[in-house]
Design a protein around this motif. Structure first.
Motif, PDB file in Angstrom:
ATOM      1  N   LYS A 156      35.484  48.936  48.613  1.00 36.61           N
ATOM      2  CA  LYS A 156      35.777  50.305  48.193  1.00 36.61           C
ATOM      3  C   LYS A 156      35.019  51.329  49.028  1.00 36.61           C
ATOM      4  CE  LYS A 156      36.131  53.192  44.056  1.00 36.61           C
ATOM      5  NZ  LYS A 156      35.987  53.240  42.581  1.00 36.61           N
ATOM      6  N   TYR A 157      33.800  50.973  49.442  1.00 40.29           N
ATOM      7  CA  TYR A 157      32.966  51.890  50.227  1.00 40.29           C
ATOM      8  C   TYR A 157      32.578  51.242  51.552  1.00 40.29           C
ATOM      9  CZ  TYR A 157      32.565  54.113  45.644  1.00 40.29           C
ATOM     10  OH  TYR A 157      32.840  54.697  44.430  1.00 40.29           O
ATOM     11  N   GLU A 171      32.068  46.921  44.805  1.00 40.22           N
ATOM     12  CA  GLU A 171      33.401  47.175  44.283  1.00 40.22           C
ATOM     13  C   GLU A 171      34.458  46.997  45.365  1.00 40.22           C
ATOM     14  OE1 GLU A 171      30.757  49.236  44.281  1.00 40.22           O
ATOM     15  OE2 GLU A 171      30.885  50.662  42.625  1.00 40.22           O
ATOM     16  N   LEU A 172      35.669  46.605  44.927  1.00 36.76           N
ATOM     17  CA  LEU A 172      36.768  46.368  45.856  1.00 36.76           C
ATOM     18  C   LEU A 172      37.935  47.306  45.564  1.00 36.76           C
ATOM     19  CD1 LEU A 172      36.929  42.456  45.740  1.00 36.76           C
ATOM     20  CD2 LEU A 172      35.682  43.879  47.389  1.00 36.76           C
ATOM     21  N   ASP A 173      38.694  47.627  46.590  1.00 39.70           N
ATOM     22  CA  ASP A 173      40.009  48.247  46.432  1.00 39.70           C
ATOM     23  C   ASP A 173      41.044  47.155  46.622  1.00 39.70           C
ATOM     24  OD1 ASP A 173      39.517  50.865  45.778  1.00 39.70           O
ATOM     25  OD2 ASP A 173      39.427  51.554  47.859  1.00 39.70           O
TER      26      ASP A 173
END
Length: 331
Positions: A156-157, A171-173
């Motif tokens: 994610k970042y 975190e993942l997208d």
């Protein structure tokens, strides 16, 4: 019944009984109709009260309530399942009072599950609308059922922070919704960090910069991991309380932030041990110390942006022991 006594006098009892009977009969004849009318009126009033009560029970209770889908269209993988709470935001409405309709049940259905609803897709790709209704509030969005071959997974970042000796899960997208990611494999770029191969948990081995990597089939991605001695948080005002955030898109040109940091070795740091600078500053931002916050190791700063500027400014918050964090401002 005798009207005369044995001594020849008149017996008053039967005469009284006759007059009483006649009086009762006459009263019924004179007032019976009115009594019936009164009884009918009372019954009518009771029925009217009951009807009114029922009508009031159906009056809308939607006082300021609202709901909306987070986007005009949502992509879900075939044979997938998605909690509708991830794409539908409710205000003064509980999920179990909302009714849902699928425009094409061959593509997807909406099913109750515990305290929520889930969208279940079938084996066909295609597009159809989902409609949500609560009293006079109606909203809809488009559901695109897509093939998993279009799936994308990435961090994610571009960077994450972890304290030495502690652990985080970046975190993942994930695209599309409900994509199967059970086969993701994680690895590290150097020994600054440790990474669990199946779960992706990252722990800090030594202060410095590490690299975490992921791979799902032909899809690959990586991100930096900064290992620091003391973790630093930047908090922004959200609905009246300050909450940790990585970025902000302010409505105006001025806002406050709270900087909070760890002090593992009890070095009694204060705001004089903090340095706030900008790595890039397209917004012409400036920052000024205001006063200590109520929480320990927390300080309030006021940020001012150049009027009318657009772009990005990245705030760097550095503690005197070398620990730091980054915070992005967008306009």
């Amino acid at each position: 019944m005798k009207f005369k006594n044995e001594d020849g006098t008149i017996n008053a009892m039967p005469i009284c009984a006759i007059f009483t009977t006649l009086a009762i009969t006459l009263y019924i004849l004179l007032f019976g109709v009115e009594i019936k009318q009164k009884a009918d009126e009372i019954a009518s009033d009771l029925n009217t009260t009951t009807t009114t009560s029922r009508e009031r029970a159906t009056i809308s209770t939607c006082d300021g309530c609202n709901m909306n889908f987070i986007d005009n269209s949502v992509d879900i993988v075939i044979n997938g399942q998605l909690d509708i709470g991830e794409i539908l935001k409710l205000h003064k409405i509980t999920m179990n009072n909302v009714t849902f309709e699928s425009e094409d049940p061959t593509l997807f259905t909406v099913n109750a599950y515990k305290s929520t609803f889930v969208i279940k897709t079938g084996n066909n790709t295609g597009t159809a609308k989902i409609k949500a209704k609560y009293e006079n509030v109606n909203v809809e969005t488009t559901i695109n059922v897509v093939n998993p071959s279009a799936g994308i997974v990435k961090f994610k970042y571009d960077y994450y922070f972890v304290t030495k000796g502690k652990e985080i899960t970046p975190e993942l997208d994930i695209y599309p919704y409900s994509l199967n990611i059970s086969n993701i494999k994680y690895s590290r770029g150097n020994e600054t960090i440790d990474v669990s191969e199946d779960e992706g948990k990252v722990s800090g081995n030594e202060i410095g910069t590490g690299i975490v990597k992921l791979q799902l089939g032909n899809v690959k991605d990586d991100a930096k991991v900064y290992v620091v001695k003391n973790y630093i948080k930047v908090k922004v005002n959200e609905n009246g309380s300050f909450t940790e955030a990585r970025s902000i898109k302010p409505a105006g040109d001025e806002f406050d932030i709270v900087v909070n940091f760890e002090d593992k070795d009890k070095e009694n740091f204060d705001n004089l041990n903090l340095t706030l600078t900008f790595d890039n500053n397209q917004l012409g931002a400036s920052v000024k110390f205001v006063n200590p916050d109520r929480a320990q190791n927390s300080y309030i700063y006021h940020v001012t942006l150049q009027n009318g500027a657009t772009g990005t400014s990245t705030l760097r918050v550095t503690l005197s022991d070398g620990s730091f964090t980054l915070f992005d401002i967008y306009k």
